[in-house]
Design a protein around this motif. Structure first.
Motif, PDB file in Angstrom:
ATOM      1  N   VAL A   1       0.837  -1.204   0.000  1.00  0.00           N
ATOM      2  CA  VAL A   1       0.000   0.000   0.000  1.00  0.00           C
ATOM      3  C   VAL A   1       0.871   1.253   0.000  1.00  0.00           C
ATOM      4  N   GLY A   2       1.929   1.240   0.784  1.00  0.00           N
ATOM      5  CA  GLY A   2       2.809   2.416   0.839  1.00  0.00           C
ATOM      6  C   GLY A   2       3.443   2.711  -0.512  1.00  0.00           C
ATOM      7  N   MET A   3       3.869   1.671  -1.213  1.00  0.00           N
ATOM      8  CA  MET A   3       4.437   1.886  -2.548  1.00  0.00           C
ATOM      9  C   MET A   3       3.391   2.503  -3.471  1.00  0.00           C
ATOM     10  N   ALA A   4       2.186   1.957  -3.414  1.00  0.00           N
ATOM     11  CA  ALA A   4       1.117   2.461  -4.275  1.00  0.00           C
ATOM     12  C   ALA A   4       0.782   3.914  -3.934  1.00  0.00           C
ATOM     13  N   ASP A   5       0.836   4.240  -2.658  1.00  0.00           N
ATOM     14  CA  ASP A   5       0.561   5.606  -2.220  1.00  0.00           C
ATOM     15  C   ASP A   5       1.581   6.567  -2.849  1.00  0.00           C
ATOM     16  N   GLY A   6       2.856   6.215  -2.756  1.00  0.00           N
ATOM     17  CA  GLY A   6       3.888   7.063  -3.353  1.00  0.00           C
ATOM     18  C   GLY A   6       3.698   7.192  -4.865  1.00  0.00           C
ATOM     19  N   PHE A   7       3.376   6.060  -5.496  1.00  0.00           N
ATOM     20  CA  PHE A   7       3.181   6.077  -6.951  1.00  0.00           C
ATOM     21  C   PHE A   7       1.993   6.964  -7.327  1.00  0.00           C
ATOM     22  N   ALA A   8       0.920   6.825  -6.572  1.00  0.00           N
ATOM     23  CA  ALA A   8      -0.296   7.600  -6.881  1.00  0.00           C
ATOM     24  C   ALA A   8      -0.056   9.091  -6.704  1.00  0.00           C
ATOM     25  N   GLN A   9       0.637   9.446  -5.635  1.00  0.00           N
ATOM     26  CA  GLN A   9       0.897  10.867  -5.419  1.00  0.00           C
ATOM     27  C   GLN A   9       1.798  11.433  -6.512  1.00  0.00           C
ATOM     28  N   ALA A  10       2.861  10.701  -6.818  1.00  0.00           N
ATOM     29  CA  ALA A  10       3.841  11.240  -7.756  1.00  0.00           C
ATOM     30  C   ALA A  10       3.301  11.240  -9.185  1.00  0.00           C
ATOM     31  N   SER A  11       2.488  10.236  -9.509  1.00  0.00           N
ATOM     32  CA  SER A  11       1.941  10.163 -10.873  1.00  0.00           C
ATOM     33  C   SER A  11       0.639  10.931 -11.000  1.00  0.00           C
ATOM     34  N   ARG A  12       0.061  11.323  -9.878  1.00  0.00           N
ATOM     35  CA  ARG A  12      -1.263  11.982  -9.841  1.00  0.00           C
ATOM     36  C   ARG A  12      -2.340  11.114 -10.512  1.00  0.00           C
ATOM     37  N   ARG A  13      -2.168   9.813 -10.464  1.00  0.00           N
ATOM     38  CA  ARG A  13      -3.063   8.903 -11.185  1.00  0.00           C
ATOM     39  C   ARG A  13      -3.605   7.859 -10.201  1.00  0.00           C
ATOM     40  N   VAL A  14      -4.843   7.422 -10.405  1.00  0.00           N
ATOM     41  CA  VAL A  14      -5.373   6.370  -9.547  1.00  0.00           C
ATOM     42  C   VAL A  14      -4.482   5.137  -9.684  1.00  0.00           C
ATOM     43  N   THR A  15      -4.117   4.565  -8.570  1.00  0.00           N
ATOM     44  CA  THR A  15      -3.172   3.449  -8.556  1.00  0.00           C
ATOM     45  C   THR A  15      -3.791   2.265  -7.837  1.00  0.00           C
ATOM     46  N   HIS A  16      -3.618   1.109  -8.435  1.00  0.00           N
ATOM     47  CA  HIS A  16      -4.252  -0.107  -7.924  1.00  0.00           C
ATOM     48  C   HIS A  16      -3.294  -0.861  -7.016  1.00  0.00           C
ATOM     49  N   VAL A  17      -3.778  -1.209  -5.839  1.00  0.00           N
ATOM     50  CA  VAL A  17      -3.024  -2.104  -4.971  1.00  0.00           C
ATOM     51  C   VAL A  17      -3.930  -3.270  -4.604  1.00  0.00           C
ATOM     52  N   ASN A  18      -3.423  -4.453  -4.800  1.00  0.00           N
ATOM     53  CA  ASN A  18      -4.213  -5.679  -4.705  1.00  0.00           C
ATOM     54  C   ASN A  18      -3.769  -6.479  -3.479  1.00  0.00           C
ATOM     55  N   LEU A  19      -4.657  -6.592  -2.505  1.00  0.00           N
ATOM     56  CA  LEU A  19      -4.314  -7.247  -1.250  1.00  0.00           C
ATOM     57  C   LEU A  19      -5.033  -8.583  -1.116  1.00  0.00           C
ATOM     58  N   HIS A  20      -4.529  -9.360  -0.185  1.00  0.00           N
ATOM     59  CA  HIS A  20      -5.158 -10.632   0.141  1.00  0.00           C
ATOM     60  C   HIS A  20      -6.397 -10.352   1.010  1.00  0.00           C
ATOM     61  N   THR A  21      -7.304 -11.303   0.993  1.00  0.00           N
ATOM     62  CA  THR A  21      -8.535 -11.191   1.789  1.00  0.00           C
ATOM     63  C   THR A  21      -8.244 -10.831   3.256  1.00  0.00           C
ATOM     64  N   ALA A  22      -9.202 -10.926   4.122  1.00  0.00           N
ATOM     65  CA  ALA A  22      -9.226 -10.322   5.464  1.00  0.00           C
ATOM     66  C   ALA A  22      -7.891 -10.010   6.136  1.00  0.00           C
ATOM     67  N   PRO A  23      -7.048 -10.992   6.424  1.00  0.00           N
ATOM     68  CA  PRO A  23      -5.855 -10.607   7.185  1.00  0.00           C
ATOM     69  C   PRO A  23      -4.903  -9.747   6.370  1.00  0.00           C
ATOM     70  N   GLY A  24      -4.854  -9.973   5.059  1.00  0.00           N
ATOM     71  CA  GLY A  24      -3.983  -9.147   4.221  1.00  0.00           C
ATOM     72  C   GLY A  24      -4.492  -7.715   4.182  1.00  0.00           C
TER      73      GLY A  24
END
Lengths: 507, 507, 507, 507
Positions: D51-74
Motif C-alpha cells: 500500500v505504501g508503494m502504491a501511495d507514493g506512486f499515486a501521489q507522484a503520478s497523480r493517477r489512480v493506482t491499484h493495490v491488490n491485497l489478500h482477503t481479510a488478514p492481508g
C-alpha cells in the motif's frame, strides 16, 4: 457566562435556524429550558413526522433545518424519514439527546449506545462530542456539512448534561462565526468542451432533474433549452422530489419512464443527452434493455459526486447545477436555427366511469389550482396522472419523496407551508400513504397550519397490485385496505377524502 | 423443483413460525406470492407497528417471530421498534426486501444501499446473502442467532429476484433441518460457591428481573426465595419488560427505584444481593450516590454476557436464569430458619380528588381485572401506580418496553393477544404514547383482535414535566397536548378513554 | 489521590495482566509514565508484531493479555493481527491512545477519528469512554468481554489526557473488583439426549478441534473417545490453531481435509459425527460435494454461538467444550464393547531426493524434538507434513493461525515462550511467512527470548503455486521469491535456515 | 467472450493504471491469471509495504493506482497504510480477494466476513458487488470516487470466482468507458469577494499547504504571492505531505509550528490569512492559546469539504486549489505597492559536536542534492532540520506522511521512483521508522529500483523522548532501540547509515 445552550442558540440564529421541529423526551429537556422567544418549536407526535416536517421546511426554505429527536428509540423511529431526507438532499441538522455522561458507561436506560452509528447510513456526517465544550463546535461543523453539496442530513448526539456547561471564548466564538462557500463552476475547459459537444450534436435533448430547482436554476435551464431549442424531458418521477423545468413550457415533452429499457427507447434517435440535476437515472422496476440506444451519448451535470461516479453510462461533470447551466448557456452563443420539437399536450383527463378515476380528480384539481400553489404529493399509484394533469409553471411548486419512503408527504406538507406562508400548499395523499404519518394532522390542527389535504381512497395498496402484475405475483396477502376510513384520520374543512377507482392511474 | 421461497417457508414451518407480521412493498411481493394457506399474515400500516406487534408475539410465544419490512425507508421506520425488541430480548427475525440484483450497483430506486448497516446497532446478526442460493441458509443462521441467549432481533436483506431461484438439495436440505441448543447451567463449582455465599450471608435479598419470566423461571425463583425466606424486590420498572416474581407473594417487597443512590439506600443493610434476570441496574435519571452501601455484596445471574460485563459492581454468572436458579435452590438444602420479612402491602389507592388520579383508575382496573388477564403497559407517568395497584400472580402477565421507546405498547398488545388467544389482554396507554402507533387500531379492527384498550388522558407529556422538575428545567416547549382527542384515535366498545389528573402517579 | 493510571494498573494486577506488549507513540506516553516495577513491557517494532506476540502469550497463558498500540495508523497496522486473534479466540485487550480531548474535534494530527470503528469487524467489543473517569471501568468491561466465551480481542481507545485524571472511589473501586464467571454446561436434558444418540450409534466418530485445548479438555476428550472406542480425527489444519487430542494416541486417525467433498468422503460410513471445539468446518478451497454422506448425522459442541448458528449441517450445543465432554463421558456409562479402529501410522518420511523435502526436515525435527517442546508453525505449504511427522502428546504444544494471516507465527512464538518459560518453543517458518513479521527477530534478541527458529526456504510462495494449479491459474506474477536471503533476516545460533524443495509438502 | 477479468484490465488501461502493486494470496490468483504483458506487477512482502508503494506512486503520478491485497488478514495488515493514503489524499484503488461465493455463507477460511467494513473508516467508498457481472462496474465507480476531490483511497472486495464470469455488453461496455470531471472554480462572486478582502487587507499573509502541489498549483501560488508581495509560510510540517511553494523563494518565511498557541503567535499582526491547500491546521501537540490573535481573519481554500467544515476559525471556500488561486490572482489586478517582507534565511547548519547532529547531515545532503532530486522523508525527530536545510524549488520534490503512520517513507520512496524514473529519489529515514516497512528493501533490490536511502541512527525513538519531555512523562519503557543495527536492514551501495546524536533536531 456563556453556556453550551447559549452558544448553540446563537449559532442557530446566525444561520437563520429559528424554527425547530421535534419530539422531545427527558434527554432533550435541558436543551429546551428557557426556550428563547425568537425561536419557534413545532411538535410532532412521532419522530418520523418531526423529521418529515423538517425535510419539507428545509427543501422549501433552502436552509439548514434543525430537528430534535429523543435518544435511541426516538432517533430510531426517525431513520426512515432521514433516509428520505438524504434522497431529497434536504439539509437537515438532526440532533438527539444522550444520557448524562456519568451514566453512559453503565448503559443506563435511554443510553444511545451507538448513537453515531444509528443514522450513519443516511447522514453525511455524524458526531458525539468528546467534551461538553465541543458541542457548539460540533453543531457548527454539522451545519457546514449539511450545506455543502450535495446537501443532506447530518447528526449530532448530545449528552444531556452538556447543555449547562460553561464555555471559554476560545471554545466557541470563532467556531460559530464561520462561513463556508461551496457553490462551484466547472473548469472553463470543461464548460467549453460541453458547449462544443452540444453545438455539434444533430439531435440533442435535455433531461431536467430535481436539483435544478434546489439550486435555483429554472431560469438557466429555460435559457439553455430555448437557446438550442432542445426538447426537454423530466427525469423519472420516482426520483423527482422537485421539478427542474416548467412543465407547461412548449419545449416540455413529458416525464421519462423509470426503467432501463423504456428510457433508452424514449431517448433513441437523439445523439446527445444532457442530464442536469438528476441521477442517471432513478430506475425503479427492472425492465432490462440497453442503457442507451447505439449512437446516443450522454453527459450529466450534478453537484453530487456519488451520482457522477455511479452512473452506468455517459460522462459527468460535478459542479453546481444552476451555475453550470448558466455558464453553458453563456458559452453557446446564438440560438440554433433548428426547428423546435412539436408541442406535446398533456393527455386528456379520463372519461367518466363508474368509479371516479384519480386522473379525473387531478384534472379537477388542476382546474381549481390556486395561483402560486404548491403541491406535495404522496399518492403512489396516481403520481403519473397528477404529473400529467397538473403542469406547474413556477419553481418550488412540487415536492415528492425521492427516496420513496411513505409518510413524507403528509409531514413535509406542513414544513413546506411553514416555510412558504404566502403560498397555498395542497397535499395529495393516498389513504394508505396517509397512515404512515397520520398524527401529523394533530400538528396541523394544533399549530393552525393551513395546508389543504386531498386523500384519494381506493381501499387498496394500488401501486403494489400494479407491481404484482408486473412481477407475475399472485396470491399475496396484505394488499387490501378494506376497513380504512375516516375514523382514523382528521376531519374538517381542510380535508377532502375522495373515493376513487382502484388501480394504477397513468393519465 | 424447490425454490428459495419453498425452502424458506419449509424452514419457517419447522420453527413454528407461521404467523408473519409486516408492511410490504414492491420489493417484498415475490416472497408473498402464493402465500401458503397454513401461514397467516398480519398487516401493520406503518413499520414500527409491524415490528411492535411481532415483538409482543415473540415475547409471549417465546418463539422466533418473523417481521417482513419494505426496503430502506421501511426498514428505517422500524429501527426504533427494533431497538425496543433488542432491549426486550425478543427473538425477532426481521427481513427486508432489496432491489433486484441487477439494479443494485446502479442504486436504482429502493436499493437498500447499506442494508445490513441500517439495523446493525440493534440486531444481534445481519446478512445479505452473497448468492440467491444462500437465502434459506442465511435465514436459518439468523433464526439460530435470534434464539441463542441473549435472545434478540436479527436481520436478513433479500434481493427480490432471489425468491424464484431454484435450489440444489445441497444448498438447503441440511441447512434448514438443524437444531441448536443453547440453554446452559453454570459450572458446578460456580453454583456451589454461590450457594455457600448465600448460606453464609446474614441478611441476603433477592432482586427479580424480567428474564426470569422469559426463561420460564418463576417456580425456581419462588422456590429459592421461599427456601431462604429472602425478601424479594423487582428490578426497576424502567427495564422491566416482564415480571420476574409474583407480585402478590408475601415475600414481595416492591419495585426498586431506578437510580444509583436510591437503589443503594433500599438495599443497604443487606450483606448479599442476588440479582437474577436483570441488568445491574436499569438506571434512568442521574441521582448520584454509592453504587451499594459499604458491606453490601452483589451477585448477578444473567444469560446476557453484556449485562455481566458492564455491571458497575458485584460478581456475575452467565448462564440460563431459570436453570441456574433451579440448580442454586437445589444446592441450598434445607430452608433457612430465619424469619421471613414483614409483608409489604401495596399503597392504598389515591383518595378521591377533583380530577381522577391514575392510581384510582388502576385500583379500579385491579378490582375488575380478568382472571388470567395480561396487561401491556405504556403510560409512562403512571407505571409506578399500576405496578403498585395491580399485583399479578401468573407468569407472562405483564409486558412493558425495556428500551423505553414509545409505540411499543399499543402494537405489542396485539401481538401478545395473537400469541395468547385464551387470555384477555388489557392495554393501558397514555394518550401521548398511543399516538406513536395509532394505526395499530386499524389492525386490531381489521383482524378482530380482542385486546381491550384503556387510554389515560391528561393533556400533557406528564413524564417530561416530572423530569423537567427533576432537572430544574423551566420554559420548555412541546410538553402540552391540548388538542389531542378521540378524533385521532379509534373508538368502539373495546376502547375506553379516561381523563385523569396531570402529573406523575407514584401510587 | 488515585488517578486513572493508578486504577488501571491496579485492575491489571487483579487479572494477572502484568506483561504488556506494545509499540508506543506520543499518544501512549502518559500511560507509560512511571511504569510500575511489577510490570514488564515488551516492545515490537511494528504493530502487527506487538499484537502477534500478545496473541501467542494470551493463548499459551489462557489469560487476557494487553497490547498497547499507537493511535489511528498504529492501530491500523495491527488490524490484520487482530483478525488472527479473533480467529484464534485469543483474549486480547487492545488499547490505543487518542489525541487530547481538546484537540479531537479539530481532528488534530493523530486524532483517531473513528477509533472504535477501525478494529470493529474483529473485536468482540469496543469503546472510547465518554468521560476520563470511565477509563478503568471501560477497561474492566473490556476484560470481561474478552474472557467470556468465545474468548477474543476487545478494544478501548483512550484520550491521552485521561490518564492523569483523578478519580472518586465511586468511579472505580467496585468497577475494577469484579469477577465474571462464564463457563457453562448444557442443560442436563441435552447432555442425556446426546449420550443416548451416541449409545445408539453404530459407527460413531469423534472430530477434535482446537478449542478442546483452549478449554483444558484433553483429558475429557480422551476419556470420551476411549470409553466409546471412537476413532478420532483432528478438524482441518486450516482452522486448527491448537490440537484437540494427542496425535500419537492409538485412536487418532489423522487430520481432516479442508474441503466440503473430501470431508464428507472421509466421514462417510459413520452414522454419527461428534465435533468438539471446532467450527463445522474450517473449509478452505472450494471442492464441492455433499456436506455429509447420506445417513451421516452430526452434532457439534462449541462455546461459540456463531459457530453453532452458521454450521451448514448437523445439530449444535453451545457450552464449554471441556465441561460438556466431561459431562457426556460421565453420562455414557460403561465402555462400548466395539472394536477400536485400527491404528493409523503417520506416513513415512519422504525419501531422499535431489532437493530436501520439507517432510524430511520435519521427520528430523520430530526425532530431535525436545521433551515438552512447543511448536509454533507458519510454513503454509508444509503444514500437512509437519502435522504428519510431528505427533504431539501434551496439551498446549502447538500453535498455528486459525485465521491464516501471515506474520502470526514468528511473533506469536515469542509470546508463547514468554508465557511458557519452562518449555522450549520451536518456531517453523517459511521464508515468505517470516517476512511479514521480520522485525520480531529484534525483539527476540533485545529481550533474550530463547525461541528456536527453523526457516524453510524454497524461493517461492509454494502454497500459492499449489492453489494456482488447483484453480487452473497460469501466468500469475508475484509468486517467486528469488532474491530473498538471510540478509533480510536475523542470524545467530538460534536460527537455522534450510533450503528445501519447492511445492506443497503433504507428508 | 469477454470475462470480468478482460473487462477489468481494459478499464485499467483506459485509466493508465498499468502498474499494480500487491501481495497476493490464493483469493487473488484468478485475477492474476495470464497477467497481460502491458501491465507490471510490483510485489511487496507485507501488505503495508504494498500500500505504501502504491501511495507514493499515486501521489507522484497523480493517477489512480491499484493495490491488490489478500482477503481479510492481508487487507487488515494494510489498514494503517490506507489511513496514511487517506491523509495524503492519494487516489488508491484497493482491492482484496474474497472467498468463492459458494463458501462465503459458511464462513470458510479466508472469508472476508465484513469485507467492506474493514477499511471503511479510511476509504471514500467501498463495495462488494452483488453479482459477478457488476465487478468491472464497481471498479469503475471506485476509480471515479478516488479521482474526485478530495482524492483518496477506495475499496472493492471481489469474490475469487467472479473473475472468470462472462459478461454481456450491457454489463460493462458503457460502464468502463466513462469520464467524470470534478475540478471546479468557486462562483465568480466568491472569487471577487475574496479578492476584495485581500485588496483591503493591510497586512495579509499566505499559508501554502500540500494540496497546492497535488493540484499542480505552484505557479498560481507564486503568481498570487508575488502580485501582492505576500509573505508565505508553509503549513505545519506534520500535515505537509507535499510542499505548496518553492521554499527557496524570497517571499518564503518558513514552516508554521504545529500547535494552536504558537501558530496564532506567528500569524499575529496580520489582518488576513489566506490558507490554500491545507487543513486549518494540522495541529499536533496540545499547546493551548487563542486560535488567532484578535484582529486576524482567515480564509481557507480547499478542495476538501471536511477540511472546510471542521476548521475551528475563519471562512472557507471549497473548490480546486490551483484553479481558485489562478482565478484569485487574475481578479487582483496590478501588484501591490507594499514592500515585500524581508527575506528569511534558513538557520545555519549546526556546529560540529561530539556526535553528529542530524541537521549537519541534512546540510551535507543539501550541498550534494541532485538536480531535480526528490526527497521522501520519514525521520520524525529531524523533519524540522531537513525542511530547514533543504529548500526545494521544484514541484513534486517532497513526500511525507500527512497521517504520521510510520512505514510510509521507505515504501513510498519506491513508488515515487517508479512514477518518476527520470528523477533521483532520496529517502531519509530514522532507524526506527525503517523497521515498519523493512521488507521494502527486498522489493527495491528485486525490481532494481534506484532509490538512495539515508538512515539516521540515534538508538532511540527520539520523537517520543521529545514528547515525553513536553508532556512531563518520566520512566516510560520502550523508547530505546539499543540493539537495532544493520543486521536487520538491507545493505549495499545505495544505503548509507549514519550514527547521529539523539534528540529532536530543529535546525
Amino acid at each position: 457566562m456563556t453556556t453550551v445552550r447559549d452558544a448553540t442558540f446563537e449559532l442557530f440564529r446566525r444561520h437563520g435556524m429559528t424554527t425547530i421541529f421535534g419530539n422531545p423526551g427527558s434527554t432533550e429537556l435541558p436543551m429546551l429550558a428557557n426556550f428563547p422567544d425568537d425561536f419557534r418549536y413545532v411538535l410532532g407526535l412521532q419522530e418520523a413526522v418531526a423529521v418529515g416536517m423538517a425535510d419539507g421546511f428545509a427543501q422549501a426554505s433552502r436552509r439548514v433545518t434543525h430537528v430534535n429527536l429523543h435518544t435511541a428509540p426516538g432517533l430510531g423511529n426517525g431513520v426512515g424519514a432521514i433516509f428520505n431526507a438524504r434522497a431529497n438532499k434536504a439539509p437537515l441538522l438532526v440532533t438527539a439527546g444522550q444520557q448524562t455522561r456519568a451514566l453512559v458507561s453503565m448503559q443506563a436506560n435511554l443510553t444511545n449506545r451507538d448513537a453515531v452509528e444509528v443514522p450513519k447510513p443516511y447522514v453525511k456526517w455524524g458526531n458525539e462530542p468528546t467534551r461538553a465544550a465541543d458541542v457548539p463546535y460540533a453543531l457548527a461543523q454539522a451545519i457546514h456539512h449539511a450545506s455543502l453539496p450535495p446537501r443532506g442530513p447530518v447528526f449530532v448526539s448530545i449528552p444531556m448534561d452538556d447543555w449547562a456547561h460553561e464555555l471559554a471564548p476560545v471554545d466557541y466564538e470563532r467556531q460559530i462565526a464561520r462561513g463556508v462557500a461551496g457553490r462551484t463552476l466547472p473548469a472553463a475547459s470543461a464548460v467549453e468542451a460541453l458547449a462544443e459537444r452540444l453545438r455539434s450534436a444533430a439531435r440533442p435533448v435535455f433531461v431536467a432533474g430535481p436539483d435544478i430547482d434546489a439550486a435555483g436554476g429554472w431560469d438557466a435551464a429555460v435559457e439553455l433549452a430555448e437557446r438550442r431549442r432542445l426538447p426537454v424531458w423530466a427525469s423519472p418521477a420516482t426520483g423527482g422530489n422537485r421539478l427542474g423545468f416548467p412543465e407547461d413550457h412548449p419545449l416540455f415533452q413529458g416525464v421519462l419512464p423509470p426503467a432501463v429499457g423504456p428510457i433508452a427507447e424514449v431517448l433513441a434517435g437523439h445523439d446527445l443527452v444532457i442530464v442536469a440535476g438528476s441521477s442517471v437515472f432513478p430506475y425503479y422496476p427492472n425492465i432490462p434493455g440497453d442503457l442507451l440506444a447505439a449512437g446516443t451519448e450522454l453527459v450529466a451535470i450534478t453537484s453530487d459526486p456519488d451520482e457522477a461516479a455511479r452512473a452506468p453510462m455517459g460522462d459527468a461533470i460535478v459542479a453546481d447545477v444552476a451555475l453550470t447551466l448558466r455558464a453553458l448557456a453563456g458559452a453557446l452563443g446564438d440560438a440554433a436555427d433548428r426547428e423546435p420539437p412539436p408541442v406535446r399536450e398533456p393527455a386528456p383527463a379520463p372519461e367518466e366511469a363508474e368509479r371516479l378515476a384519480p386522473g379525473a380528480v387531478h384534472a379537477t384539481l388542476a382546474s381549481l389550482f390556486p395561483d402560486g400553489g404548491i403541491v406535495v404529493l404522496e399518492s403512489p399509484s396516481s403520481t403519473p396522472s397528477l404529473r400529467n394533469q397538473l403542469r406547474l409553471s413556477r419553481p418550488g411548486s412540487y415536492y415528492f419523496s425521492a427516496g420513496g419512503g411513505l409518510g413524507f408527504g403528509l409531514s413535509a406538507a406542513l414544513g413546506v407551508q411553514l416555510a412558504e406562508p404566502g403560498r397555498q400548499v395542497v397535499c395529495v395523499l393516498g389513504e394508505g400513504s396517509a397512515q404512515y404519518a397520520i398524527t401529523a394532522f394533530w400538528t396541523a390542527a394544533a399549530y393552525a397550519i393551513p395546508v389543504k389535504f386531498l386523500v384519494l381512497r381506493n381501499s387498496e395498496y394500488s401501486i403494489l397490485k400494479w407491481f404484482a402484475t408486473l412481477e407475475g405475483v399472485e396470491g399475496a396477502p396484505g394488499l387490501d385496505l378494506p376497513a380504512l376510513d375516516g375514523a382514523l384520520t382528521a376531519d374538517g374543512p381542510r380535508l377532502v377524502q375522495v373515493d376513487v377507482a382502484p388501480g394504477m392511474a397513468l393519465v
